[in-house]
Design a protein around this motif. Sequence first.
Motif, short mmCIF file in Angstrom:
data_model
loop_
_atom_site.label_atom_id
_atom_site.label_comp_id
_atom_site.label_asym_id
_atom_site.label_seq_id
_atom_site.Cartn_x
_atom_site.Cartn_y
_atom_site.Cartn_z
N ARG A 237 -3.80 -6.19 -5.68
CA ARG A 237 -4.31 -5.06 -6.45
C ARG A 237 -5.01 -4.06 -5.55
NH1 ARG A 237 -6.19 -8.76 -11.53
NH2 ARG A 237 -4.70 -7.96 -13.06
N ARG A 238 -5.76 -4.56 -4.58
CA ARG A 238 -6.46 -3.64 -3.67
C ARG A 238 -5.46 -2.80 -2.90
NH1 ARG A 238 -7.66 -2.61 1.26
NH2 ARG A 238 -6.42 -4.34 2.07
N ARG A 239 -4.42 -3.44 -2.37
CA ARG A 239 -3.43 -2.71 -1.59
C ARG A 239 -2.68 -1.69 -2.45
NH1 ARG A 239 -0.75 -7.34 2.46
NH2 ARG A 239 -2.75 -8.19 3.16
N GLU B 233 0.82 -1.22 0.00
CA GLU B 233 0.00 0.00 0.00
C GLU B 233 0.85 1.26 0.00
OE1 GLU B 233 -1.50 1.20 4.26
OE2 GLU B 233 -1.86 -0.95 3.96
N GLY C 185 -3.98 -0.05 -4.84
CA GLY C 185 -4.92 0.96 -5.29
C GLY C 185 -5.30 0.85 -6.75
N GLY C 186 -5.09 -0.33 -7.34
CA GLY C 186 -5.44 -0.52 -8.74
C GLY C 186 -4.63 0.32 -9.71
N ARG D 90 -5.80 -10.56 -6.12
CA ARG D 90 -6.92 -9.63 -5.88
C ARG D 90 -6.60 -8.69 -4.72
NH1 ARG D 90 -10.82 -13.24 -4.77
NH2 ARG D 90 -11.10 -13.63 -7.01
N GLU D 91 -6.06 -9.24 -3.64
CA GLU D 91 -5.71 -8.41 -2.49
C GLU D 91 -4.52 -7.51 -2.80
OE1 GLU D 91 -5.47 -6.78 1.39
OE2 GLU D 91 -7.07 -7.61 0.16
#
Length: 355
Positions: A271-273, A249, A275-276, A268-269
């Motif tokens: 990418r979330r961390r 992040e 911020g895409g 998936r996680e």
Amino acid sequence: MSYNDAFIRACRRQPVDRLPVWYMRQAGRYDPEYRKIKEKYSLLDICRQPELAAEVTLMPVRKLGVDAAILYSDIMNPVASLGIDFDIVANVGPVIGNPIRTAEDVSRLRPIDVEGDLSHILETIRILDRELKVPLITFAGAPFTIASYLIEGRPSKSYIRTKEMMYGAPDIWFALMDKLGDMVITYLKAQIAAGAKAVQLFDSWVGALAPRDFRHYVLPVITRIFRELSDCPQPKIYFPGVCSGELLEHLRGIEADVVGLDWRVPIREGRRRLGGKFAVQGNLDPYVLTAPMPVIESHARAVIDEGMESPGYIFNLGHGLFPEASLDKLKALTEFIHRYSEEAASRLRSAKGAS
């Protein structure tokens, strides 16, 4: 000449007909032909011979059918130009003859002379630029990872001397980070000028740091490196190594195109961390390759399904190949990734068309 640009397109988060795949350490000891070469030459000997280094780089492209080549080299190669005496010792790794421990040690480090000291590496890149029909990825070791070898004197599990300098002598630490940052920027720019189609910054051991320490002691130089390379159109990859999930992040502000994930964080996680903001690369556990092919395919399928949820995904391992990996299994895995992802991409296009 036909040219497979799927890897470049994925780095830019553009559509691909099937997923690109390459493997870290894909030119290595799992290949019997490479093992025979290593009986005669050391890693550093190979690197000093452009024709041989180019041939070793090409071998996995021909044998596995991967979508990118990774330059056969070592992250320690450029430090010799700074005045560091080192060797790559079998079953140990880099061993430093003159470790960095004081401000005077840092001040003695010379600016890198790529053309003078590393012309053989640039010539290898030029040869590959003529020969390859897939993109060539070149690379450098990131400042923390290089510093950990220079300070400890050899590979370490605790990084005690490295952290001792970070915490106890931050002025020396940041001076070292500045010099290693300059080295990386100059080295990667020279690689790009010689014909690299993408560059990767390996930070194999930075996951040893707490997020707070990463932000304070390391992130500024990583940010500077990618900012200095931002005018180069070639895709830029940052691989923060193993056990780095808690750092992801904090990477949202770097000017890279791709971030590599190890196997501990689902795509998936990850990418979330992140911020895409990036394409992602990874992240099969390398040791899944010890399993029977149906098990390997099951794990790869799960990784691919998550990777294809958004544009911008490159299949890779979560770390480098190990010597006991099977050449036949790698070839079969590459074929499976291409076949399965092509079928999945076709289904996605059909579903979008129907909607």
